[in-house]
Scaffold this active site. Structure first.
Site, mmCIF file in Angstrom:
data_model
loop_
_atom_site.group_PDB
_atom_site.id
_atom_site.type_symbol
_atom_site.label_atom_id
_atom_site.label_comp_id
_atom_site.label_asym_id
_atom_site.label_seq_id
_atom_site.Cartn_x
_atom_site.Cartn_y
_atom_site.Cartn_z
ATOM 1 N N LYS A 13 5.825 -7.978 -2.789
ATOM 2 C CA LYS A 13 4.623 -8.808 -3.004
ATOM 3 C C LYS A 13 4.187 -8.756 -4.474
ATOM 4 O O LYS A 13 3.916 -9.787 -5.076
ATOM 5 C CB LYS A 13 3.448 -8.305 -2.133
ATOM 6 C CG LYS A 13 3.739 -8.349 -0.639
ATOM 7 C CD LYS A 13 2.522 -7.946 0.192
ATOM 8 C CE LYS A 13 2.105 -6.508 0.011
ATOM 9 N NZ LYS A 13 3.069 -5.501 0.528
ATOM 10 N N ARG A 88 -5.160 -7.174 5.072
ATOM 11 C CA ARG A 88 -4.198 -6.281 5.705
ATOM 12 C C ARG A 88 -4.551 -5.996 7.156
ATOM 13 O O ARG A 88 -3.828 -5.262 7.826
ATOM 14 C CB ARG A 88 -4.198 -4.967 4.957
ATOM 15 C CG ARG A 88 -2.897 -4.719 4.169
ATOM 16 C CD ARG A 88 -3.084 -3.419 3.486
ATOM 17 N NE ARG A 88 -1.948 -2.741 3.020
ATOM 18 C CZ ARG A 88 -1.549 -2.699 1.758
ATOM 19 N NH1 ARG A 88 -2.124 -3.444 0.862
ATOM 20 N NH2 ARG A 88 -0.556 -1.908 1.406
ATOM 21 N N ARG A 127 11.311 3.585 -5.935
ATOM 22 C CA ARG A 127 10.359 2.874 -6.781
ATOM 23 C C ARG A 127 9.551 3.851 -7.644
ATOM 24 O O ARG A 127 9.212 4.939 -7.212
ATOM 25 C CB ARG A 127 9.389 2.085 -5.892
ATOM 26 C CG ARG A 127 8.349 1.303 -6.667
ATOM 27 C CD ARG A 127 7.817 0.152 -5.891
ATOM 28 N NE ARG A 127 6.734 0.520 -4.996
ATOM 29 C CZ ARG A 127 6.041 -0.380 -4.293
ATOM 30 N NH1 ARG A 127 6.366 -1.659 -4.346
ATOM 31 N NH2 ARG A 127 5.083 0.009 -3.499
ATOM 32 N N ARG A 160 4.564 7.292 -6.860
ATOM 33 C CA ARG A 160 3.197 7.299 -6.335
ATOM 34 C C ARG A 160 3.021 8.390 -5.280
ATOM 35 O O ARG A 160 3.951 8.720 -4.557
ATOM 36 C CB ARG A 160 2.891 5.928 -5.701
ATOM 37 C CG ARG A 160 2.484 4.897 -6.711
ATOM 38 C CD ARG A 160 2.476 3.486 -6.184
ATOM 39 N NE ARG A 160 1.944 3.313 -4.846
ATOM 40 C CZ ARG A 160 1.801 2.124 -4.263
ATOM 41 N NH1 ARG A 160 2.155 1.017 -4.910
ATOM 42 N NH2 ARG A 160 1.338 2.024 -3.042
ATOM 43 N N ARG A 171 2.887 4.540 6.287
ATOM 44 C CA ARG A 171 2.479 3.203 5.823
ATOM 45 C C ARG A 171 3.212 2.115 6.592
ATOM 46 O O ARG A 171 2.641 1.066 6.892
ATOM 47 C CB ARG A 171 2.740 3.057 4.313
ATOM 48 C CG ARG A 171 1.686 3.783 3.479
ATOM 49 C CD ARG A 171 2.137 3.961 2.048
ATOM 50 N NE ARG A 171 2.201 2.725 1.312
ATOM 51 C CZ ARG A 171 2.980 2.530 0.247
ATOM 52 N NH1 ARG A 171 3.775 3.494 -0.188
ATOM 53 N NH2 ARG A 171 2.973 1.380 -0.378
HETATM 54 P P1 AMP Z 1 -0.468 -1.142 -1.956
HETATM 55 O O1 AMP Z 1 -0.313 -0.847 -3.398
HETATM 56 O O2 AMP Z 1 -0.837 -2.563 -1.677
HETATM 57 O O3 AMP Z 1 0.707 -0.674 -1.126
HETATM 58 O O4 AMP Z 1 -1.736 -0.281 -1.444
HETATM 59 C C1 AMP Z 1 -1.751 1.124 -1.545
HETATM 60 C C2 AMP Z 1 -2.772 1.700 -0.569
HETATM 61 O O5 AMP Z 1 -4.087 1.186 -0.879
HETATM 62 C C3 AMP Z 1 -2.560 1.332 0.895
HETATM 63 O O6 AMP Z 1 -1.618 2.187 1.526
HETATM 64 C C4 AMP Z 1 -3.978 1.511 1.443
HETATM 65 O O7 AMP Z 1 -4.302 2.884 1.585
HETATM 66 C C5 AMP Z 1 -4.826 0.957 0.313
HETATM 67 N N1 AMP Z 1 -5.043 -0.511 0.451
HETATM 68 C C6 AMP Z 1 -4.597 -1.489 -0.388
HETATM 69 N N2 AMP Z 1 -5.002 -2.697 0.027
HETATM 70 C C7 AMP Z 1 -5.691 -2.489 1.177
HETATM 71 C C8 AMP Z 1 -6.339 -3.354 2.102
HETATM 72 N N3 AMP Z 1 -6.339 -4.689 1.941
HETATM 73 N N4 AMP Z 1 -6.941 -2.790 3.180
HETATM 74 C C9 AMP Z 1 -6.956 -1.448 3.363
HETATM 75 N N5 AMP Z 1 -6.365 -0.586 2.528
HETATM 76 C C10 AMP Z 1 -5.729 -1.087 1.436
#
Ligand code: AMP
Length: 213
Positions: A13, A88, A127, A160, A171
């Site tokens: 994404k 999400r 990554r 990360r 996740r």
């Molecule tokens: P990402 O970088 O998009 O994979 O997001 C990393 C982490 O941030 C996720 O595993 C969640 O803990 C939190 N997070 C990001 N976006 C959301 C969202 N829209 N709703 C809830 N938690 C989020």
């Protein structure tokens, strides 16, 4: 363009969003990036979000909607936006729908990036991310020129906290349970564009073709 990018962690994404911003100036909005910056700065939001993120859990919907309610009002969203990692959950998708209706904004579509689970696991475990600018690298296919240092800003390039095997597995479970149903939500809205996302270049091409009608 006004798009939602759906797909599992590691589906590409962020990569696709970055490629699309170069095409027409639409802004990438990544809730993950916003939250990571808040954690790094130690803000109230960051303190509330950190434990959920490290465990691979979702941050509560209310916090996310507070962030996005403000973010989408900013001027840089006017030419268009690419929502990366938001919504999400179904409640987030419903709240977004109500917010956009209130603002009189229509989405072009919600792109669902499909990548096989083995490929997702391979991508996530290899990554690496810049702690300062969020640039994404891969230890095998796209390492930084100097090990551990970002090509773009010189920041530290690290794995990360939520990309340990345990957090990744969590996740993906959370994705299957809470986020995968969004494809159906947007299908019913008539907005779903399902794409095989093994290659990010192909995804960008398919989106451009679809936007051109
Ligand atoms: P990402 O970088 O998009 O994979 O997001 C990393 C982490 O941030 C996720 O595993 C969640 O803990 C939190 N997070 C990001 N976006 C959301 C969202 N829209 N709703 C809830 N938690 C989020």
């Amino acid at each position: 363009m006004r798009l939602i990018l759906l797909g599992a962690p590691g589906a590409g994404k962020g990569t696709v969003a970055k490629m699309l911003t170069k095409i027409d100036g639409s802004v990438q909005i990544s809730t993950g990036d916003i939250l990571r910056a808040a954690v790094k700065e130690g803000t109230e939001l960051g303190k509330k979000a950190e434990a959920y993120m490290t465990a691979g859990d979702l941050v509560p919907d209310e916090l996310i909607m507070d962030i996005m309610g403000e973010r989408l009002l900013q001027d840089d969203c006017k030419p268009g936006f690419l929502l990366d990692g938001f919504p999400r959950t179904i409640p987030q998708a419903e709240a977004l729908k109500a917010l956009l209706e209130k603002l009189g904004i229509e989405l072009d579509f919600a792109v669902n990036l499909n990548v096989p689970r083995e490929e997702i696991l391979r991508r996530l475990t290899t990554r690496r991310t810049c702690v300062d600018c969020g640039a994404i690298y891969n230890v095998i296919s796209m390492p930084p020129k100097v090990e551990g240092k970002c090509d773009k800003c010189g920041g530290d390039v690290v794995q990360r906290d939520d990309e340990t095997e345990e957090a990744i597995s969590k996740r993906l479970d959370v994705y299957n349970e809470k986020t995968a149903p969004l494809a159906n939500f947007y299908k019913e809205e008539g907005l779903l564009l399902d794409i095989d996302a093994t290659s990010s270049d192909d995804v960008v091409k398919a989106i451009q073709e679809k936007l051109a009608g």
